[in-house]
Design a protein around this motif. Sequence first.
Motif, PDB file in Angstrom:
ATOM      1  N   LEU A  27      -1.477 -10.168   3.253  1.00 15.06           N
ATOM      2  CA  LEU A  27      -0.779 -11.383   3.672  1.00 15.06           C
ATOM      3  C   LEU A  27      -1.737 -12.571   3.694  1.00 15.06           C
ATOM      4  N   ILE A  28      -2.946 -12.369   4.200  1.00 12.12           N
ATOM      5  CA  ILE A  28      -3.934 -13.450   4.301  1.00 12.12           C
ATOM      6  C   ILE A  28      -5.174 -13.050   3.520  1.00 12.12           C
ATOM      7  N   GLY A  29      -5.462 -13.783   2.475  1.00  6.66           N
ATOM      8  CA  GLY A  29      -6.634 -13.488   1.659  1.00  6.66           C
ATOM      9  C   GLY A  29      -6.745 -14.507   0.540  1.00  6.66           C
ATOM     10  N   PHE A  30      -7.956 -14.856   0.160  1.00  2.91           N
ATOM     11  CA  PHE A  30      -8.184 -15.874  -0.863  1.00  2.91           C
ATOM     12  C   PHE A  30      -9.223 -15.333  -1.837  1.00  2.91           C
ATOM     13  N   ASP A  31      -8.784 -15.035  -3.059  1.00  6.23           N
ATOM     14  CA  ASP A  31      -9.720 -14.439  -4.022  1.00  6.23           C
ATOM     15  C   ASP A  31      -9.918 -15.317  -5.252  1.00  6.23           C
ATOM     16  N   LYS A  32      -9.371 -16.522  -5.241  1.00  2.00           N
ATOM     17  CA  LYS A  32      -9.531 -17.424  -6.385  1.00  2.00           C
ATOM     18  C   LYS A  32     -10.435 -18.592  -5.996  1.00  2.00           C
ATOM     19  N   GLN A  84     -12.822 -15.290   0.918  1.00  5.74           N
ATOM     20  CA  GLN A  84     -11.962 -14.206   1.380  1.00  5.74           C
ATOM     21  C   GLN A  84     -10.957 -14.714   2.414  1.00  5.74           C
ATOM     22  N   SER A  85     -10.952 -14.186   3.629  1.00  7.79           N
ATOM     23  CA  SER A  85      -9.931 -14.565   4.599  1.00  7.79           C
ATOM     24  C   SER A  85     -10.366 -15.665   5.550  1.00  7.79           C
ATOM     25  N   ALA A  86     -11.544 -16.236   5.341  1.00  9.50           N
ATOM     26  CA  ALA A  86     -12.048 -17.242   6.277  1.00  9.50           C
ATOM     27  C   ALA A  86     -11.237 -18.541   6.243  1.00  9.50           C
ATOM     28  N   ASN A  87     -10.480 -18.765   5.172  1.00  7.85           N
ATOM     29  CA  ASN A  87      -9.639 -19.959   5.100  1.00  7.85           C
ATOM     30  C   ASN A  87      -8.536 -19.940   6.146  1.00  7.85           C
ATOM     31  N   ALA A  88      -8.176 -18.790   6.642  1.00  8.61           N
ATOM     32  CA  ALA A  88      -7.220 -18.663   7.749  1.00  8.61           C
ATOM     33  C   ALA A  88      -7.856 -17.688   8.732  1.00  8.61           C
TER      34      ALA A  88
END
Length: 517
Positions: A123-128, A138-142
């Motif tokens: 649900l929460i993750g940033f890989d781009k 990674q998930s530090a953006n949220a």
Amino acid sequence: RSAAKQKAFIWLHDTAAERVPLLKPLSLMMHSDRIADMAANLAALKLKPTNNITFRLAGEDRCLVERDEWKEWWLSYRESLLPKDDNRERMRCFVTGEMVIPAATHPKLKLASVGGQRAGSTLIGFDKKSFASFGLKQSANAACSEDAAAVYAGALDDLIVNAPRPLAEILMLHWMDRPVPPEEDPFGFFAEMQDAEAEEEREKAWALHAVRRLVEAVRTGERPEFTANRYHALLLSGTAGRAMVRGVFEGELTDLYLKVGDWFDGLTITGPYGGAPADPPRLFALLTRMLPYRPQASYKDMHAAMDKQLSPLLARIWESILGGGPFPQEAASRALQHMKSRLQRSREDRREHGLENLDRICCSILKLWHNRAQRHGLISTGGVKLETKLNTGHPSPAYHAGRLLAVLNHLQHTALGDVGADVVQRFFSAASVTPGMVVGRLIDGAQPHLGKLRREEKMGLYVRYQQLITDIMSRLDDQILDQLDFTGQTLFALGYYHQSASLFEKRKDSTIEEKEE
């Protein structure tokens, strides 16, 4: 290795029992000979070392894991395990608001039933790279702590496990601030029936009266406990390794009851053969009318087609249900096309079914779309709301053009009996778009049918049909020569349905009168 784990397990309970008296009996038991007996009993039951077990104190109705007394200690114990000299940057947790060390990755959700990977969906993750705002990865953006991430993922997994069967690859997850009984859960009124073959037949047995009873209780203030409760709903699906939130809704529970009542009132329409209004259809039945008509399609096939075609549309339908807004025109357009397709059945199939009305559920959808669009100012049709039954005073010529086709179709069957491809099967599609090009031809074709009734001295029927045709023709003007837009086509179809239902009802009443005489 197992002995070391057991020793640590016992030490943990001893430590907890010093702060939580509830755990003292368990701690004492672990130092007794009963541990060996317990292990032997579990082995006899063929439990594996990887199985989980829990404990319940004698005389208690809940297991210890379900109690709250130990949880504060457990949180403080976990906090004590964190390195004191951890110099990693702390951030504000999106869930708790506390300053935390953000978890790099979050637990995955089990969304394989709605398009997600079997290994789970994030649900929460940033890989781009484009999502790496301010150098965050990674998930530090949220930012969420490990505890907070585990809590929200665990809560969602629990809702997913207990959710109704998904429709169109969308799970409807919902909860209340304070639980309500299952029979009073508004979302339960949308659940799909398990027996697919009996879905439509058993619609009348569902608890529509419960909706109206609850709505009335809200309006009269008989249930004040509703006013202090709120609902929350989440539309969730998966795409590859990611969870997709397709909609978020929340509000007062009282408002939800009123919205659900308005939804079902909007779908209520007279039965196809007259009589009392039929129960409004369930959501699954509505969605089947938004698929291409396939008479031999299995239940599994319909679900597969919904998954491929209706996911974005279903999210908009939920917005209409829970928000009270316009109903998607795409859904109504699909229902109109489905209804027309049903009319093109083979001659043998039509003969088996005899004289029929249009599909009731399709007409329910068209009525709902029309009234919602008019309420929100998207269309203008004289400000007259479509009712559940026939309205002979409706201002729209398109509505009366549909009525006329219904009268002519019934007249043909009354005069000739089985005719195979009848008036509606041959001319409905064309008449619903350009009635001016069809009406004159149909009126001419009806004259022999009227003459046949007169020759056979069926004067009551002759007069009734003659009066109906004359009255309807007086309500048509030059507008009928124009090509009907989508609004006009819906009015045409509903005029046909209402008039046909009225004729069936009068025919039934006439039969009863003849039997009584």
